[in-house]
Write an enzyme that holds these catalytic residues in place. Sequence first.
Site, PDB file in Angstrom:
ATOM      1  N   MET A  15       0.825  -1.209   0.000  1.00 26.18           N
ATOM      2  CA  MET A  15       0.000   0.000   0.000  1.00 26.18           C
ATOM      3  C   MET A  15       0.859   1.259   0.000  1.00 26.18           C
ATOM      4  O   MET A  15       0.612   2.205  -0.748  1.00 26.18           O
ATOM      5  CB  MET A  15      -0.939   0.007   1.208  1.00 26.18           C
ATOM      6  CG  MET A  15      -1.998  -1.072   1.180  1.00 26.18           C
ATOM      7  SD  MET A  15      -3.049  -1.013  -0.293  1.00 26.18           S
ATOM      8  CE  MET A  15      -3.909   0.535  -0.043  1.00 26.18           C
ATOM      9  N   ASP A  34      10.426   3.538   6.227  1.00 26.77           N
ATOM     10  CA  ASP A  34      10.188   2.202   6.766  1.00 26.77           C
ATOM     11  C   ASP A  34      11.342   1.872   7.705  1.00 26.77           C
ATOM     12  O   ASP A  34      12.423   2.467   7.610  1.00 26.77           O
ATOM     13  CB  ASP A  34      10.092   1.158   5.652  1.00 26.77           C
ATOM     14  CG  ASP A  34       9.313  -0.083   6.092  1.00 26.77           C
ATOM     15  OD1 ASP A  34       8.116  -0.180   5.778  1.00 26.77           O
ATOM     16  OD2 ASP A  34       9.908  -0.929   6.778  1.00 26.77           O
ATOM     17  N   GLU A  94      -2.323  -3.312  10.269  1.00 30.95           N
ATOM     18  CA  GLU A  94      -3.601  -2.969  10.900  1.00 30.95           C
ATOM     19  C   GLU A  94      -3.671  -3.475  12.350  1.00 30.95           C
ATOM     20  O   GLU A  94      -4.455  -4.369  12.686  1.00 30.95           O
ATOM     21  CB  GLU A  94      -4.760  -3.555  10.087  1.00 30.95           C
ATOM     22  CG  GLU A  94      -4.920  -2.920   8.702  1.00 30.95           C
ATOM     23  CD  GLU A  94      -5.646  -1.598   8.767  1.00 30.95           C
ATOM     24  OE1 GLU A  94      -5.088  -0.641   9.335  1.00 30.95           O
ATOM     25  OE2 GLU A  94      -6.770  -1.525   8.266  1.00 30.95           O
ATOM     26  N   LYS A  99      -0.543   1.477  15.399  1.00 33.36           N
ATOM     27  CA  LYS A  99      -0.990   2.752  14.833  1.00 33.36           C
ATOM     28  C   LYS A  99      -1.053   3.827  15.919  1.00 33.36           C
ATOM     29  O   LYS A  99      -0.712   4.998  15.671  1.00 33.36           O
ATOM     30  CB  LYS A  99      -2.355   2.578  14.164  1.00 33.36           C
ATOM     31  CG  LYS A  99      -2.310   1.763  12.872  1.00 33.36           C
ATOM     32  CD  LYS A  99      -3.672   1.728  12.202  1.00 33.36           C
ATOM     33  CE  LYS A  99      -3.693   0.809  10.995  1.00 33.36           C
ATOM     34  NZ  LYS A  99      -2.868   1.295   9.881  1.00 33.36           N
ATOM     35  N   SER A 121      -8.235   0.375   6.833  1.00 29.16           N
ATOM     36  CA  SER A 121      -9.420  -0.058   6.094  1.00 29.16           C
ATOM     37  C   SER A 121     -10.605  -0.339   7.015  1.00 29.16           C
ATOM     38  O   SER A 121     -11.737  -0.428   6.543  1.00 29.16           O
ATOM     39  CB  SER A 121      -9.103  -1.309   5.275  1.00 29.16           C
ATOM     40  OG  SER A 121      -8.714  -2.375   6.134  1.00 29.16           O
ATOM     41  N   HIS A 142      -8.377   6.146   2.927  1.00 38.23           N
ATOM     42  CA  HIS A 142      -8.352   4.707   2.677  1.00 38.23           C
ATOM     43  C   HIS A 142      -8.286   4.432   1.183  1.00 38.23           C
ATOM     44  O   HIS A 142      -9.270   4.597   0.457  1.00 38.23           O
ATOM     45  CB  HIS A 142      -9.584   4.044   3.287  1.00 38.23           C
ATOM     46  CG  HIS A 142      -9.671   2.584   2.975  1.00 38.23           C
ATOM     47  ND1 HIS A 142     -10.859   1.950   2.671  1.00 38.23           N
ATOM     48  CD2 HIS A 142      -8.712   1.628   2.872  1.00 38.23           C
ATOM     49  CE1 HIS A 142     -10.619   0.686   2.413  1.00 38.23           C
ATOM     50  NE2 HIS A 142      -9.326   0.469   2.526  1.00 38.23           N
ATOM     51  N   ASN A 193     -15.850  -0.917   2.219  1.00 33.28           N
ATOM     52  CA  ASN A 193     -15.583  -2.267   2.736  1.00 33.28           C
ATOM     53  C   ASN A 193     -16.812  -2.890   3.372  1.00 33.28           C
ATOM     54  O   ASN A 193     -16.991  -4.111   3.355  1.00 33.28           O
ATOM     55  CB  ASN A 193     -14.421  -2.247   3.730  1.00 33.28           C
ATOM     56  CG  ASN A 193     -13.080  -2.345   3.040  1.00 33.28           C
ATOM     57  OD1 ASN A 193     -13.016  -2.563   1.826  1.00 33.28           O
ATOM     58  ND2 ASN A 193     -12.008  -2.199   3.785  1.00 33.28           N
TER      59      ASN A 193
END
Length: 314
Positions: A15, A34, A94, A99, A121, A142, A193
């Site tokens: 992503m 990263d 996720e 987060k 998401s 998203h 979603n």
Amino acid sequence: MEDIKKVGVVGAGIMGSGIAINFALWGYPTMLCDVSENVLEQSLKKIALDLDIFVQEGLVTRQQVAAALARITTTTELAAVAKSSDFITEAITEKVEDKQELFNELDRQCPAHTIIASNTSYLLLSEFGAAVERQDKITITHYFVPAHIIPGVEVGRGPGTSEETVNITCDLMKKIKKVPIRVLKESSGCLVNSIQAALRRESLRLWAEGVATAEDIDLGVRATFGFRLPLDGPLTHYDLSGVWRWPEDVRIAWADKQFDSEKYGLGEAVAEKIKRRVAKGVPWIIDPEQLEEVKSKIEREYIHCLKKWYWSKE
């Protein structure tokens, strides 16, 4: 919008690399962050390959690709991307705890004007962003896989997200050739979603009950309403199909069957709200005076798709 000069992306996986392409391709210096140099190296290779396909398909030129690649820098230092970004997108795993930790750290290190967005998401900003001081400047963007291709991006909010932040984010999405979809309140799964999940549940139920094979279930979707979806969504189709023009008693009977609160797990208040709206006998989106014009235009587009996707194979 004018304040957004540089952007950052934290998380260089599938992503994150796709999100970075969107910004870099359309003029924004983009820093990709990263924890692993190896992940960053692999991400840059993927970005180059994805952009090369854009060239092969005639979407962009090699000059545009070269310029986009030159706009992308990488770092393993969170402080570097935090301090240099006017808009920063989180695209990590996720997990609420991860987060939450990242959002709190970005809140401490980013300039006061920086908007912090999450690519989640299904998690809620109120879960992992609760301790952030800049409540008005956190949002959800998203993207959908593959992020550098699918045009739609859901723009969501938390309890404290300002309308200004939402508007700036939507305008930014338009600048990078995306289609912003406003989500008006927090909801797990955002908007799309939740719709996809309902389709998936019904598809698997029908398969489990032996109604059709997996292959025919997919074929049924692709060759019928899936064929229409690039041109009209479920509410536009309601307008085009003319349900709102049916006699009132027929329309109400249809709604009672379609939105049975017990059968479909709808809350009673939600089911009644939908039924009252259907009972009004008005379209959702299309102006009745323009209905035939819109219908003719869409049907012509259907024919183009029919020719390209089905008849040309014969």
